[in-house]
Design an enzyme around this catalytic site. Structure first.
Site, PDB file in Angstrom:
ATOM      1  N   ASP A  13       0.728  -1.315  -0.078  1.00 15.35           N
ATOM      2  CA  ASP A  13      -0.054  -0.092   0.105  1.00 15.35           C
ATOM      3  C   ASP A  13       0.943   1.233  -0.065  1.00 15.35           C
ATOM      4  O   ASP A  13       0.562   2.218   0.319  1.00 15.35           O
ATOM      5  CB  ASP A  13      -1.073  -0.184   1.242  1.00 15.35           C
ATOM      6  CG  ASP A  13      -1.759  -1.332   1.265  1.00 15.35           C
ATOM      7  OD1 ASP A  13      -2.398  -1.608   0.432  1.00 15.35           O
ATOM      8  OD2 ASP A  13      -2.239  -1.824   2.162  1.00 15.35           O
ATOM      9  N   GLU A  14       2.061   1.089  -0.724  1.00 12.12           N
ATOM     10  CA  GLU A  14       2.870   2.312  -0.674  1.00 12.12           C
ATOM     11  C   GLU A  14       2.590   3.357  -1.795  1.00 12.12           C
ATOM     12  O   GLU A  14       3.010   4.545  -1.732  1.00 12.12           O
ATOM     13  CB  GLU A  14       4.290   1.986  -0.728  1.00 12.12           C
ATOM     14  CG  GLU A  14       4.843   0.888   0.100  1.00 12.12           C
ATOM     15  CD  GLU A  14       4.753  -0.429  -0.388  1.00 12.12           C
ATOM     16  OE1 GLU A  14       3.930  -0.632  -1.388  1.00 12.12           O
ATOM     17  OE2 GLU A  14       5.111  -1.343   0.616  1.00 12.12           O
ATOM     18  N   LYS A  16       2.147   2.264  -5.122  1.00  7.37           N
ATOM     19  CA  LYS A  16       2.558   1.816  -6.213  1.00  7.37           C
ATOM     20  C   LYS A  16       1.986   1.904  -7.719  1.00  7.37           C
ATOM     21  O   LYS A  16       2.598   2.443  -8.530  1.00  7.37           O
ATOM     22  CB  LYS A  16       3.058   0.225  -6.177  1.00  7.37           C
ATOM     23  CG  LYS A  16       3.925  -0.062  -5.151  1.00  7.37           C
ATOM     24  CD  LYS A  16       4.160  -1.788  -5.052  1.00  7.37           C
ATOM     25  CE  LYS A  16       2.591  -2.429  -4.432  1.00  7.37           C
ATOM     26  NZ  LYS A  16       2.544  -2.003  -3.259  1.00  7.37           N
ATOM     27  N   GLY A  40      -4.205  -4.087  -4.001  1.00  8.39           N
ATOM     28  CA  GLY A  40      -5.592  -3.017  -4.339  1.00  8.39           C
ATOM     29  C   GLY A  40      -4.403  -1.844  -4.516  1.00  8.39           C
ATOM     30  O   GLY A  40      -4.052  -1.087  -3.825  1.00  8.39           O
ATOM     31  N   HIS A  41      -4.505  -1.513  -6.058  1.00  8.72           N
ATOM     32  CA  HIS A  41      -3.669  -0.539  -6.303  1.00  8.72           C
ATOM     33  C   HIS A  41      -4.741   0.823  -6.742  1.00  8.72           C
ATOM     34  O   HIS A  41      -5.318   0.673  -7.534  1.00  8.72           O
ATOM     35  CB  HIS A  41      -2.993  -0.542  -7.457  1.00  8.72           C
ATOM     36  CG  HIS A  41      -1.908  -1.689  -7.226  1.00  8.72           C
ATOM     37  ND1 HIS A  41      -0.917  -2.446  -7.932  1.00  8.72           N
ATOM     38  CD2 HIS A  41      -1.395  -2.145  -5.904  1.00  8.72           C
ATOM     39  CE1 HIS A  41      -0.232  -3.280  -7.353  1.00  8.72           C
ATOM     40  NE2 HIS A  41      -0.482  -3.141  -6.125  1.00  8.72           N
ATOM     41  N   GLN A 223       2.397  -5.978  -3.462  1.00  7.78           N
ATOM     42  CA  GLN A 223       2.673  -6.217  -1.963  1.00  7.78           C
ATOM     43  C   GLN A 223       3.899  -5.213  -1.699  1.00  7.78           C
ATOM     44  O   GLN A 223       4.154  -4.458  -2.382  1.00  7.78           O
ATOM     45  CB  GLN A 223       2.681  -7.580  -1.559  1.00  7.78           C
ATOM     46  CG  GLN A 223       1.291  -8.367  -1.557  1.00  7.78           C
ATOM     47  CD  GLN A 223       0.818  -8.928  -2.628  1.00  7.78           C
ATOM     48  OE1 GLN A 223       1.513  -9.288  -3.446  1.00  7.78           O
ATOM     49  NE2 GLN A 223      -0.483  -8.502  -3.173  1.00  7.78           N
ATOM     50  N   GLY A 301     -10.948  -3.426   3.035  1.00  6.85           N
ATOM     51  CA  GLY A 301     -11.792  -2.297   3.808  1.00  6.85           C
ATOM     52  C   GLY A 301     -11.237  -2.142   5.369  1.00  6.85           C
ATOM     53  O   GLY A 301     -11.663  -1.429   6.113  1.00  6.85           O
TER      54      GLY A 301
HETATM   55  P1  IMO Z   1      -0.527  -3.934  -2.379  1.00  8.13           P
HETATM   56  O1  IMO Z   1      -0.144  -4.727  -3.795  1.00  8.13           O
HETATM   57  C1  IMO Z   1      -0.854  -4.721   1.898  1.00  8.13           C
HETATM   58  C2  IMO Z   1      -1.166  -8.729   3.319  1.00  8.13           C
HETATM   59  C3  IMO Z   1      -2.370  -9.089   4.014  1.00  8.13           C
HETATM   60  C4  IMO Z   1      -1.946 -10.297   4.952  1.00  8.13           C
HETATM   61  C5  IMO Z   1      -0.595 -10.873   4.354  1.00  8.13           C
HETATM   62  C6  IMO Z   1      -1.000 -12.262   3.752  1.00  8.13           C
HETATM   63  O2  IMO Z   1      -2.039  -3.352  -2.385  1.00  8.13           O
HETATM   64  O3  IMO Z   1       0.456  -3.421  -1.589  1.00  8.13           O
HETATM   65  P2  IMO Z   1      -2.583 -12.664   1.837  1.00  8.13           P
HETATM   66  O4  IMO Z   1      -3.970 -12.406   1.363  1.00  8.13           O
HETATM   67  O5  IMO Z   1      -1.581 -12.199   0.718  1.00  8.13           O
HETATM   68  O6  IMO Z   1      -2.290 -14.234   2.009  1.00  8.13           O
HETATM   69  O7  IMO Z   1      -2.193 -12.015   2.903  1.00  8.13           O
HETATM   70  O8  IMO Z   1      -0.201  -9.900   3.336  1.00  8.13           O
HETATM   71  N1  IMO Z   1      -1.142  -8.074   2.119  1.00  8.13           N
HETATM   72  C7  IMO Z   1      -1.049  -6.814   1.748  1.00  8.13           C
HETATM   73  N2  IMO Z   1      -1.128  -5.509   2.542  1.00  8.13           N
HETATM   74  N3  IMO Z   1      -1.080  -4.382   0.647  1.00  8.13           N
HETATM   75  C8  IMO Z   1      -1.363  -5.441  -0.233  1.00  8.13           C
HETATM   76  O9  IMO Z   1      -1.077  -5.533  -1.565  1.00  8.13           O
HETATM   77  C9  IMO Z   1      -1.304  -6.783   0.409  1.00  8.13           C
HETATM   78  N4  IMO Z   1      -1.387  -8.029  -0.029  1.00  8.13           N
HETATM   79  C10 IMO Z   1      -1.421  -8.858   0.843  1.00  8.13           C
HETATM   80  O10 IMO Z   1      -2.885  -7.854   4.817  1.00  8.13           O
HETATM   81  O11 IMO Z   1      -1.298  -9.522   6.042  1.00  8.13           O
HETATM   82 MG    MG Z   2      -3.257  -1.979  -1.599  1.00 12.80          MG
END
Ligand code: IMO
Ligand code: MG
Length: 427
Positions: A13-14, A16, A40-41, A223, A301
């Protein structure tokens, strides 16, 4: 031109998506290389506001070939929903291509993700429950079904039969829940297959051609580094590698083809889901960051845990990715803060740690050691030149550059495209 990998430097969630949406204006190809619809971008541009989970954030630039690479796991239902949603907003999706090698998320993956989380009770990982872990497990267990399998109904049926026999045994005997119907899944996925068929191709050769033509290619990470199964806070991690190195494997290019690695960091840090987070702020400051930045998960959410910038984790992230540049997002959230802290080391059992421990139980007991810098009182939202940012903001950024041994080339002071200041060219 060049190949640029864009990678999350923290726990996801930086921002990207925002960075890629901007850079895609000049690119000819954007390829997602890992994760699935757990990502979630959020992208805000002239087409509107979008939360992309699988479609690369370059989709809004019509000259960009958007590839969902072999390293991604695809839930066809959510991909089709995303494609429909984009088309309904007038976005052309004909330049999307899906790797035939990408694995599919099946209904038993999402079901098992939830059941496994419940089995863990207090030790739940806080996954997004999208079936990501079970789908990547099946990939390496050689039980997976790939996008290309949807193009041949007999092959698909045969793979589905073998996988479902095993999954239904686990569902009924281990979890004591009802088995899933082969016919229903087959019908549903054949329908998905018909709709997705025009997009499914062998993609590594398409990327290879783009390399020969010297196109600007962006490798879109999902991620963040601290969620990497090897280098993240194991077991509180995701199930595919978000690192720059995975950009090569997840698209089928040589690691030597990657010219630049852009690490995306928030000016503070957030985490969603379980696991240690040394700089987490459970006080009013944490709440203020969450409300000001609207830190709620784009996929689930859930409220995100917020904290001060952790430069110990950041340095480690820089080390394992080899960032050539950094994009610092959400700097505006600190507008009006009297002072800002940066964690520069940890204290553990009376000792000072200058490194990021590999053991999550140790990290969970680490206390942050902070350095405090002066804040700034004016709004940065309308600033378009780096030199016009308040001196305290520039000082904060200079200190981060020093701690991460990497230059900040992009800085964002709001969610819109024009609120991304280019400090220096990344190419
Ligand atoms: P973006 O691309 C933030 C976290 C989940 C959980 C852990 C494992 O938007 O940066 P999973 O469903 O992947 O098996 O969950 O990883 N997680 C994320 N946290 N941004 C994401 O994606 C994430 N995708 C998975 O909250 O802690
Ligand atoms: Mg995200």
């Amino acid at each position: 031109m060049a190949v640029v990998a864009i990678v999350g430097g923290q726990w996801g969630d930086e921002g990207k998506g925002k960075v890629i949406d901007l850079l895609a204006e000049k690119a000819r190809m954007v390829a997602r290389f890992s994760g699935g619809d757990n990502a979630g971008h959020t992208v805000i541009n002239p087409y509107g506001e979008f939360k992309l989970h699988l479609v690369p954030s370059g989709i809004f630039s019509p000259q960009v070939t958007c590839i969902i690479g072999n390293g991604v796991v695809i839930n066809p239902a959510s991909l089709l929903k995303e494609i429909d949603d984009l088309q309904n907003h007038g976005v052309d999706t004909s330049h999307l291509v899906i790797s035939d090698r990408a694995h599919l998320i099946m209904p038993y993956h999402t079901l098992l993700d939830g059941l496994e989380e419940e089995r863990r009770k207090q030790k739940a990982l806080g996954t997004t429950r999208r079936g990501i872990g079970p789908a990547f497990s099946d990939k390496v267990a050689r039980l997976g079904i790939r996008a290309g399998d949807l193009l041949n109904k007999d092959i698909f049926l045969s793979h589905l039969k073998s996988a479902l026999e095993f999954k239904n045994a686990i569902l009924t005997k281990v979890y004591q829940v009802s088995p899933l119907s082969l016919e229903e899944i087959y019908e549903q996925y054949c329908h998905y297959g018909e709709r997705l068929a025009p997009f499914i191709r062998e993609t590594s050769s398409i990327i290879h051609e783009a390399l020969i033509k010297e196109w600007l290619i962006l490798l879109e990470g999902a991620q963040g580094t601290l969620l990497d199964p090897d280098f993240g806070t194991y077991p509180y991690v995701t199930s595919s590698s978000p690192l720059a190195g995975a950009g090569a494997i997840g698209t089928g290019i040589s690691p030597m083809a990657i010219d630049r690695v852009l690490g995306v960091f928030k000016a503070y840090i957030t985490r969603v889901g379980g696991g240690p987070m040394p700089t987490e702020l459970k006080d009013e400051v944490g709440k203020l960051i969450r409300e000001k930045a609207h830190e709620y998960g784009a996929t689930t959410g859930r409220p995100r845990r917020c904290g001060w910038f952790d430069a110990v984790a950041g340095r480690f992230s820089s080390q394992v990715n080899g960032f050539s540049d950094i994009a610092l997002t959400h700097l505006d959230i600190y507008d009006g803060f009297p002072s800002i802290k940066i964690c520069t080391a940890y204290e553990f059992n009376g000792r000072t740690l200058n490194y990021f421990p590999s053991d999550s139980s140790i990290l969970g007991k680490c206390q942050p050691i902070y350095e405090e810098l002066p804040g700034w009182q004016e709004s940065t939202a309308e600033i378009r030149d780096f030199g016009k940012l308040p001196p305290q903001a520039r000082r904060y950024m200079a200190r981060l550059e020093e701690l991460l041994s990497c230059r900040i080339s992009l800085v964002s002071i709001g969610p819109r495209r024009e609120q991304m200041i280019q400090v220096r060219s990344i190419l």
